[in-house]
Write an enzyme that holds these catalytic residues in place. Structure first.
Site, mmCIF file in Angstrom:
data_model
loop_
_atom_site.group_PDB
_atom_site.id
_atom_site.type_symbol
_atom_site.label_atom_id
_atom_site.label_comp_id
_atom_site.label_asym_id
_atom_site.label_seq_id
_atom_site.Cartn_x
_atom_site.Cartn_y
_atom_site.Cartn_z
ATOM 1 N N LYS A 120 0.815 -1.212 0.000
ATOM 2 C CA LYS A 120 0.000 0.000 0.000
ATOM 3 C C LYS A 120 0.850 1.264 0.000
ATOM 4 O O LYS A 120 0.415 2.315 -0.454
ATOM 5 C CB LYS A 120 -0.964 -0.023 1.181
ATOM 6 C CG LYS A 120 -1.969 -1.161 1.026
ATOM 7 C CD LYS A 120 -3.217 -0.959 1.834
ATOM 8 C CE LYS A 120 -4.277 -1.990 1.473
ATOM 9 N NZ LYS A 120 -3.900 -3.354 1.887
HETATM 10 C C1 LIG Z 1 -4.587 -4.411 1.395
HETATM 11 C C2 LIG Z 1 -3.888 -5.713 1.326
HETATM 12 C C3 LIG Z 1 -4.348 -6.734 0.492
HETATM 13 C C4 LIG Z 1 -5.606 -6.613 -0.322
HETATM 14 O O1 LIG Z 1 -5.505 -5.638 -1.344
HETATM 15 P P1 LIG Z 1 -6.823 -5.032 -1.990
HETATM 16 O O2 LIG Z 1 -6.361 -3.920 -2.836
HETATM 17 O O3 LIG Z 1 -7.670 -4.561 -0.837
HETATM 18 O O4 LIG Z 1 -7.487 -6.122 -2.737
HETATM 19 C C5 LIG Z 1 -3.617 -7.908 0.438
HETATM 20 N N1 LIG Z 1 -2.504 -8.073 1.189
HETATM 21 C C6 LIG Z 1 -2.038 -7.112 2.000
HETATM 22 C C7 LIG Z 1 -0.821 -7.370 2.803
HETATM 23 C C8 LIG Z 1 -2.706 -5.898 2.091
HETATM 24 O O5 LIG Z 1 -2.247 -4.948 2.896
#
Ligand SMILES: *Cc1c(COP(=O)(O)O)cnc(C)c1O
Length: 486
Positions: A120
């Site tokens: 993210k």
């Molecule tokens: C947010 C997240 C996901 C999921 O991603 P999305 O964009 O919500 O589908 C998967 N793995 C980790 C470690 C995350 O932080």
């Protein structure tokens, strides 16, 4: 480039006009009026670019109302390895997103080199700089309201801490995150960061954010913005690494690949869908869920049936413990031929606690055009995958990445290069790594002992009125109290 709403009832806007907002006024999500098509000649040039230069090339297609020199400065400030990568100290990180090959044709694209050790950061670090840029132009303040199941919150807080004119109010489900995730967020003492632990699940927290965002008067008065995964700039920043990963795993732009994506809110894989619509040769987008398998059910059967919060399981890949995937609407808009009325009809039934089913409609056939396949992974699968990768390749992966690898290996077409997206480092999910391997994952030096730092968090029931009161109070007093810092 103009942006339109998936519900078809909102005026078209520019990139900077939607940058600080969340939902469109008709309740939909913004998408480009048309996806920019990348020519073969452009792809050939893009193949040679550094991450920062590629980011500039991709974002230039989307952020057409930011002057090129400004955009270039923002991108360079964000994606310089020395600034971006404090997660891993090795030289590989100079690439921002290095590709690690497990065996010929099976790769992991490392997306967790940012400050909070999760993918993210890839988008959020850019968002922090874009927000600061936009606010400084408009001399405005912004109060960011968000909900997190763990990684979004810390990524947002590390991107916005100390940023002029910005406060962050971040809701998280009380007691549901790993102790490392809690420590990462709650130990931040920056006066512009407010952590609120909600007695409930992630979906309860997300519903509260939606309720506040739908109160237009409150939203305007307190200058509320969101950084949830519905934010368009976030999705567009995630498009970049699909291109980068493709170039790293292939030798020419004639090759096809598969991406496997551990999914929750459908934000990450939505960016993959957009990269594919722009012309990137992606044969398969492999969606992996954990025990919370609403999206897997959709791609297997055509039924989209979000569960109630009581039926959302707490799992060892908690960032995927989501039943209403907020970005999914973007894909469905494309699936139904961009028919806003159809999207409204589907989401009317979802929002009243129901479901929709495309199995007996022409959309079921249309779905095959988009390259999606899916599968699910359980706690036992996760442990097994983590063990297998450690024993076979000496590679330690986190629980979410393990879900993606398990489903990716199961679902990919033979002979198609598989790129598994790494979404977090194992250090974030120590408890499960110890369960799988009997040893603790390594931790970057800067993060050793963070669980022992003092924490600052407000515990609250899932009560929208209480949340509004808290925001109003902190904004009212906060400006004076934290004047210097803000
Ligand atoms: C947010 C997240 C996901 C999921 O991603 P999305 O964009 O919500 O589908 C998967 N793995 C980790 C470690 C995350 O932080």
């Amino acid at each position: 480039m103009k942006y339109i709403s998936t519900r078809g009832n909102a005026p078209a806007k520019s990139f900077t006009e939607i940058l600080l907002g969340g939902l469109a006024p008709d309740g939909g999500l913004y998408l480009p009026e048309k996806y920019p098509l990348i020519t073969r000649a452009e792809l050939d040039v893009w193949r040679t670019l550094s991450y920062a230069d590629l980011a500039f090339a991709v974002l230039s297609k989307f952020a057409t109302d930011i002057p090129a020199a400004d955009l270039k400065a923002i991108v360079n400030k964000t994606y310089t390895a020395k600034v971006y990568c404090n997660g891993r100290a090795d030289s590989e990180t100079t690439q921002i997103t290095p590709l690690h090959t497990l065996e010929p044709g099976v790769h992991i694209l490392e997306l967790s080199n940012g400050p909070t050790l999760a993918f993210k950061d890839m988008a959020m670090q850019l968002l922090g700089n874009l927000f600061e840029y936009a606010l400084s132009k408009q001399h405005e303040e912004l109060n960011i309201l968000g909900a997190t199941s763990g990684d979004t919150g810390s990524a947002a807080e590390y991107a916005m801490r100390g940023k002029r004119g910005i406060r962050v109010f971040m809701l998280s489900p009380n007691g549901k995150m790993s102790s490392f995730q809690r420590a990462q967020m709650y130990s931040l003492q920056d006066p512009n960061i407010f952590n609120i632990a909600i007695n409930g699940m992630f979906d309860d927290a997300q519903d509260m954010v939606k309720a506040v965002s739908n109160d237009h008067a409150f939203k305007a008065k307190y200058e509320i913005g969101t950084v949830n995964s519905i934010n368009w700039a976030r999705v567009s920043a995630q498009v970049i690494y699909y291109f980068k990963g493709y170039f790293a795993a292939t030798k020419s732009n004639d090759e096809q690949v598969a991406f496997s994506v551990p999914s929750g809110n459908f934000g990450n894989i939505c960016a993959g869908h957009i990269a594919r619509m722009m012309g990137l040769p992606i044969a398969q987008l492999i969606l992996a869920t954990n025990e919370n398998d609403v999206l897997d059910e959709f791609f297997r059967t055509g039924a989209y049936r979000p569960r109630t919060t009581a039926r959302t399981y707490e799992t060892s890949s908690p960032s995927m413990d989501i039943s209403k995937a907020s970005n999914f609407e973007r894909f469905v808009f494309d699936l139904v031929g961009r028919d806003g009325a159809k999207v409204r009809e589907f989401w009317n039934s979802v929002e009243t606690g129901g479901a929709f089913d495309i199995a007996d409609t022409p959309y079921w056939l249309a779905l095959t055009k988009f390259g999606f396949v899916s599968g699910k992974s359980t706690h036992a699968d996760r442990l097994q995958t983590i063990r297998k990768l450690w024993q076979k390749y000496g590679v330690m992966v986190d629980t979410h990445t393990a879900d993606g690898i398990k489903v990716g290996l199961e679902q990919r077409r033979p002979n198609l290069p598989l790129i598994c997206l790494e979404t977090a480092l194992p250090a974030k999910f120590e408890e499960t790594i110890v369960e799988a391997l009997g040893r603790k994952p390594e931790r970057p030096a800067a993060m050793q002992g963070i669980e022992d730092l003092p924490q600052r968090v407000e515990v609250m029931d899932a009560d929208v009125a209480k949340l509004k009161g808290y925001i109003a109070m902190e904004c009212g007093f906060g400006v004076r109290r934290h004047d210097a810092a803000l």
